[in-house]
Design a protein around this motif. Structure first.
Motif, PDB file in Angstrom:
ATOM      1  N   MET A  52      16.631 -45.440  -6.254  1.00  0.00           N
ATOM      2  CA  MET A  52      15.401 -44.870  -6.804  1.00  0.00           C
ATOM      3  C   MET A  52      14.185 -45.191  -5.946  1.00  0.00           C
ATOM      4  SD  MET A  52      13.633 -45.507 -10.494  1.00  0.00           S
ATOM      5  CE  MET A  52      12.616 -46.814  -9.814  1.00  0.00           C
ATOM      6  N   GLN A  53      14.268 -46.213  -5.124  1.00  0.00           N
ATOM      7  CA  GLN A  53      13.122 -46.631  -4.325  1.00  0.00           C
ATOM      8  C   GLN A  53      13.044 -45.928  -2.969  1.00  0.00           C
ATOM      9  OE1 GLN A  53      10.872 -48.368  -5.726  1.00  0.00           O
ATOM     10  NE2 GLN A  53      12.068 -48.932  -7.523  1.00  0.00           N
ATOM     11  N   ASP A  54      14.049 -45.110  -2.648  1.00  0.00           N
ATOM     12  CA  ASP A  54      14.101 -44.447  -1.348  1.00  0.00           C
ATOM     13  C   ASP A  54      13.104 -43.291  -1.286  1.00  0.00           C
ATOM     14  OD1 ASP A  54      15.161 -42.890   1.019  1.00  0.00           O
ATOM     15  OD2 ASP A  54      16.688 -44.472   0.910  1.00  0.00           O
ATOM     16  N   VAL A  55      12.653 -42.970  -0.084  1.00  0.00           N
ATOM     17  CA  VAL A  55      11.748 -41.839   0.104  1.00  0.00           C
ATOM     18  C   VAL A  55      12.496 -40.513   0.063  1.00  0.00           C
ATOM     19  CG1 VAL A  55      11.934 -41.782   2.632  1.00  0.00           C
ATOM     20  CG2 VAL A  55       9.813 -41.027   1.520  1.00  0.00           C
ATOM     21  N   TYR A  56      13.807 -40.555   0.260  1.00  0.00           N
ATOM     22  CA  TYR A  56      14.642 -39.367   0.399  1.00  0.00           C
ATOM     23  C   TYR A  56      15.068 -38.860  -0.982  1.00  0.00           C
ATOM     24  CZ  TYR A  56      18.230 -36.519   2.815  1.00  0.00           C
ATOM     25  OH  TYR A  56      18.994 -35.503   3.326  1.00  0.00           O
ATOM     26  N   ALA A  57      14.699 -37.616  -1.318  1.00  0.00           N
ATOM     27  CA  ALA A  57      14.934 -37.081  -2.663  1.00  0.00           C
ATOM     28  C   ALA A  57      16.406 -37.045  -3.033  1.00  0.00           C
ATOM     29  CB  ALA A  57      14.332 -35.673  -2.772  1.00  0.00           C
ATOM     30  N   ARG A  58      17.282 -36.793  -2.078  1.00  0.00           N
ATOM     31  CA  ARG A  58      18.702 -36.703  -2.393  1.00  0.00           C
ATOM     32  C   ARG A  58      19.245 -38.026  -2.910  1.00  0.00           C
ATOM     33  NH1 ARG A  58      22.465 -34.073   2.090  1.00  0.00           N
ATOM     34  NH2 ARG A  58      21.025 -32.369   1.590  1.00  0.00           N
ATOM     35  N   ARG A  59      18.777 -39.128  -2.347  1.00  0.00           N
ATOM     36  CA  ARG A  59      19.236 -40.443  -2.799  1.00  0.00           C
ATOM     37  C   ARG A  59      18.669 -40.791  -4.175  1.00  0.00           C
ATOM     38  NH1 ARG A  59      17.963 -42.773   3.173  1.00  0.00           N
ATOM     39  NH2 ARG A  59      19.841 -41.967   4.194  1.00  0.00           N
ATOM     40  N   ILE A  60      17.438 -40.374  -4.405  1.00  0.00           N
ATOM     41  CA  ILE A  60      16.844 -40.584  -5.727  1.00  0.00           C
ATOM     42  C   ILE A  60      17.621 -39.776  -6.770  1.00  0.00           C
ATOM     43  CG2 ILE A  60      14.755 -40.320  -7.118  1.00  0.00           C
ATOM     44  CD1 ILE A  60      13.160 -40.495  -4.491  1.00  0.00           C
ATOM     45  N   ASP A  61      17.920 -38.535  -6.431  1.00  0.00           N
ATOM     46  CA  ASP A  61      18.673 -37.688  -7.359  1.00  0.00           C
ATOM     47  C   ASP A  61      20.044 -38.288  -7.667  1.00  0.00           C
ATOM     48  OD1 ASP A  61      19.048 -35.008  -8.751  1.00  0.00           O
ATOM     49  OD2 ASP A  61      20.747 -34.990  -7.374  1.00  0.00           O
ATOM     50  N   ARG A  62      20.699 -38.816  -6.649  1.00  0.00           N
ATOM     51  CA  ARG A  62      22.016 -39.424  -6.874  1.00  0.00           C
ATOM     52  C   ARG A  62      21.898 -40.621  -7.811  1.00  0.00           C
ATOM     53  NH1 ARG A  62      23.400 -39.823  -1.871  1.00  0.00           N
ATOM     54  NH2 ARG A  62      24.535 -37.844  -1.781  1.00  0.00           N
ATOM     55  N   PHE A  63      20.842 -41.405  -7.648  1.00  0.00           N
ATOM     56  CA  PHE A  63      20.625 -42.553  -8.536  1.00  0.00           C
ATOM     57  C   PHE A  63      20.528 -42.098  -9.994  1.00  0.00           C
ATOM     58  CE2 PHE A  63      17.822 -45.287 -10.976  1.00  0.00           C
ATOM     59  CZ  PHE A  63      18.354 -46.556 -10.765  1.00  0.00           C
ATOM     60  N   PHE A  64      19.738 -41.048 -10.243  1.00  0.00           N
ATOM     61  CA  PHE A  64      19.563 -40.603 -11.619  1.00  0.00           C
ATOM     62  C   PHE A  64      20.784 -39.850 -12.149  1.00  0.00           C
ATOM     63  CE2 PHE A  64      15.001 -41.337 -10.739  1.00  0.00           C
ATOM     64  CZ  PHE A  64      14.720 -42.121 -11.849  1.00  0.00           C
ATOM     65  N   ARG A  65      21.577 -39.274 -11.274  1.00  0.00           N
ATOM     66  CA  ARG A  65      22.843 -38.694 -11.726  1.00  0.00           C
ATOM     67  C   ARG A  65      23.794 -39.787 -12.185  1.00  0.00           C
ATOM     68  NH1 ARG A  65      25.726 -36.467  -7.853  1.00  0.00           N
ATOM     69  NH2 ARG A  65      24.259 -36.409  -6.103  1.00  0.00           N
ATOM     70  N   TRP A  66      23.739 -40.927 -11.521  1.00  0.00           N
ATOM     71  CA  TRP A  66      24.556 -42.069 -11.921  1.00  0.00           C
ATOM     72  C   TRP A  66      24.002 -42.751 -13.172  1.00  0.00           C
ATOM     73  CZ3 TRP A  66      25.907 -45.204  -6.824  1.00  0.00           C
ATOM     74  CH2 TRP A  66      26.681 -44.374  -5.985  1.00  0.00           C
TER      75      TRP A  66
END
Length: 270
Positions: A52-66
């Motif tokens: 969630m702390q990453d600047v990259y939206a794809r990684r943030i999205d993966r965090f919230f999918r999990w």
């Protein structure tokens, strides 16, 4: 006793390096969800992959999918990407607080999920993409409010979905693309009034859809493409009028119609 297998998710080797959304490296110890690092797989998180702390939206999205259950907690996060992605999975009852979010990316996600009653409050959003999403989702009876939107893309979408009873009110829209959409759907007698539209592309659509018995008013159109459409559908009288047309394509269309003996003799459909 068989020891448990410790499974970890690892970011691809060639992926973009992890970076905090405020710049610099990511320090898991400072994260409010630091305890997730001790969990395996999708039960946890992974810097550079699901964070969630990453600047990259794809990684943030993966965090919230999990961890969709954490979405409600992050609707006021300082980073707009976090707010926007959290809004995809947060409770719909919490989304009204984001209708006036300063970032259009967040408001766009809100517009995709709000119930119809609340969606009406976003008709005048300052960003065209948000209003386009509103126009895509609004129930047809409510679309009339967007007929005069300042953006032609919004009005074009409205013209595709507006009820046929109200659609004639858009026949004089200042934008050609909008009038094309109108001409593709308009019914008689309103369609006939668009036979004099200033744009040949619009008149061509009208020529494709007018009842054959009314095509005579377009046989002398200034644009050869419109006359070509008349030649494709007109009866014997109109074909005779176009037999010596100044444009070779129109003359050829007449010859082909006559050769194939497809000339209607009665009143045809619209």
């Amino acid at each position: 006793m068989t020891p448990s297998v410790h499974y970890r998710v690892r970011a691809p080797q060639d992926d973009i390096p992890a970076q905090h959304w405020q710049g610099g490296p990511i320090h898991c110890g400072a994260c409010e969800y630091a305890q997730l690092r001790a969990r395996d797989g999708e039960a946890g998180c992974e810097p550079g992959f699901a964070c969630m702390q990453d600047v990259y939206a794809r990684r943030i999205d993966r965090f919230f999918r999990w961890h969709p259950e954490l979405s409600n907690e992050q609707l006021a996060h300082s980073y707009f990407e976090v707010r926007a992605i959290a809004a995809r999975r947060a409770s719909v009852f919490r989304l009204t607080a984001l209708m006036d979010d300063p970032d259009e990316t967040v408001r766009l996600q809100v517009a995709l999920r709000l119930p119809q009653a609340q969606l009406l409050r976003m008709l005048n959003d300052p960003h065209r993409e948000v209003r386009i999403r509103v126009a895509q989702r609004l129930d047809a009876p409510e679309l009339a409010a967007l007929r005069h939107d300042p953006d032609y893309g919004v009005r074009e979408l409205v013209a595709q979905r507006l009820s046929l009873a109200i659609l004639p009110t858009m026949a004089n829209d200042p934008d050609r693309a909008v009038r094309l959409r109108v001409a593709q759907r308009l019914e008689m007698p309103a369609l006939l009034r668009m036979a004099d539209d200033a744009e040949p592309e619009v008149r061509r659509v009208v020529a494709q859809r007018l009842p054959v018995a009314l095509l005579d008013r377009m046989v002398s159109d200034a644009d050869w493409r419109v006359r070509w459409e008349v030649a494709q559908r007109g009866g014997a009288t109109l074909l005779d009028a176009l037999r010596n047309d100044e444009d070779a394509e129109v003359r050829l269309a007449v010859q082909e119609r006559l050769a194939n003996d497809r000339v209607p003799t009665g009143v045809a459909h619209g």
